[in-house]
Design an enzyme around this catalytic site. Structure first.
Site, short mmCIF file in Angstrom:
data_model
loop_
_atom_site.label_atom_id
_atom_site.label_comp_id
_atom_site.label_asym_id
_atom_site.label_seq_id
_atom_site.Cartn_x
_atom_site.Cartn_y
_atom_site.Cartn_z
N GLU A 1 30.38 66.68 66.79
CA GLU A 1 29.02 66.45 67.29
C GLU A 1 28.35 65.30 66.53
OE1 GLU A 1 27.37 70.66 68.85
OE2 GLU A 1 28.32 70.75 66.87
N GLU B 1 34.37 76.19 68.81
CA GLU B 1 33.43 77.30 68.59
C GLU B 1 33.73 78.52 69.45
OE1 GLU B 1 31.24 73.58 67.26
OE2 GLU B 1 32.61 74.14 68.89
#
Length: 264
Positions: free
Chosen positions: A117, A137
C-alpha cells in the site's frame, strides 16, 4: 534538510530535489510502526513546506521494502489504538498519493500488506528483479486497511485487483511489471535508490504545474471517457495554456534551445 537525519527506525537522506526516506528495520522486514509513519509524515511536512519536488521511499537491506504493519506492535495496542493507527496510516498514504511531490517507491524486496500500500501510494514504482508483492490480509481474516482496496484497482483494474486481494497470492516482479503494478524493473549493476532518484529526475525536470494537472486529469479518468474527467482536462488546459512555463516551452522549441522553466 541539509544533512542526513537518522532515527532508530528510519533515516532521511537529502538529495538536491528533496529526500530519500528509508525504513531502517531490516530484522523486522521493515515493518511499519507508528514511529515510522510519524517520521514519514514529518518528512512530507518538511519537503512540502520548502517546495521540494522529489521523495524516494525505500527499505534497508535487500530482503524487504516493507512487510506491512508490525503485528507485534499491533498486539500491544487496545482496539481503539489499533483503529487509530490504521486511520493515521490510511490518511498518510492518501496524502502521499495526492502530494505535489513526485514520490518514487524503490522496492528492494518484498512489499506485502501495508508495504505494498505504501508503494502504491507513491507516484512511481521501480522494483528490483527479486522483489515480490502481495496483499495477504485475507489469510488473516482481514482486508487491506491503508487504502489498498482503492489503490490496487486504480492501478491494475477491478477484476485483477479482486483476484489479487481475494487469493492473497504473491506476485513476482516480472508479473508486477506486466500488469502495471510497477513502472520499471531495476537494471543490474547500479544501486536501486540511485535508479529511483534518476527515475524521479526524469519527471521533476518539467514544470510542477503541468505535472500536477496531468496527475489530476489521470486521477479523474474512469474506465470509460466520461464528462467528469473531460471537465477536469478542460480546466487543466485552461490553467496551463497561457502559463509562463508554457510560453517559455513554446519559445524555446521555436528558438531551438533548452527551456528555462520556473523563471516566471
Amino acid at each position: 534538510m541539509n544533512a542526513p537525519q537518522t532515527a532508530r527506525e528510519f533515516a532521511i537522506d537529502p538529495i538536491p530535489e528533496g529526500a530519500i526516506f528509508r525504513i531502517e528495520r531490516p530484522a523486522k522486514l521493515n515493518a511499519l510502526t507508528r514511529p515510522v509513519l510519524l517520521g514519514l509524515a514529518a518528512c512530507l511536512d518538511e519537503l512540502e513546506a520548502r517546495g521540494a519536488r522529489l521523495l524516494v521511499v525505500t527499505g534497508a537491506g535487500e530482503r524487504a521494502f516493507c512487510a506491512g504493519t508490525d503485528l507485534g506492535e499491533l498486539q500491544t495496542l487496545d482496539p481503539d489504538a489499533r483503529i487509530a493507527k490504521s486511520t493515521m496510516a490510511r490518511e498518510l498514504l492518501v496524502r502521499l498519493s495526492r502530494s505535489r511531490l513526485v514520490s518514487v517507491a524503490a522496492v528492494n524486496g518484498l512489499a506485502f500488506g501495508g508495504g505494498l500500500e505504501l508503494a502504491m501510494a507513491c507516484t512511481l514504482r521501480i522494483a528490483a528483479a527479486h522483489a515480490s508483492f502481495s496483499l495477504p490480509e485475507v489469510k488473516l481474516g482481514l482486508l487491506p486497511a491503508y487504502a489498498g482496496t482503492q489503490f490496487l484497482p486504480a492501478l491494475v483494474g477491478k477484476a485483477r485487483a479482486l483476484e489479487i486481494m481475494m487469493t492473497g497470492r504473491t506476485i513476482a516482479a516480472d508479473e508486477a511489471l506486466s500488469i502495471g503494478l510497477v513502472h520499471r524493473l531495476a537494471e543490474h549493476g547500479s544501486s536501486l535508490p540511485d535508479q529511483a532518484v534518476g527515475f524521479g529526475r526524469e519527471v521533476v525536470r518539467w514544470p510542477a504545474g503541468a505535472l500536477a494537472w496531468i496527475r489530476r486529469c489521470v486521477d479523474a479518468a474512469g474506465e470509460q471517457v466520461a464528462h467528469a474527467g473531460l471537465s477536469v482536462e478542460d480546466a487543466a488546459v485552461r490553467a496551463t495554456f497561457d502559463s509562463a512555463d508554457a510560453r517559455e516551452g513554446v519559445a524555446a522549441f521555436l528558438e531551438k534551445r533548452q527551456p528555462r522553466f520556473g523563471q516566471g
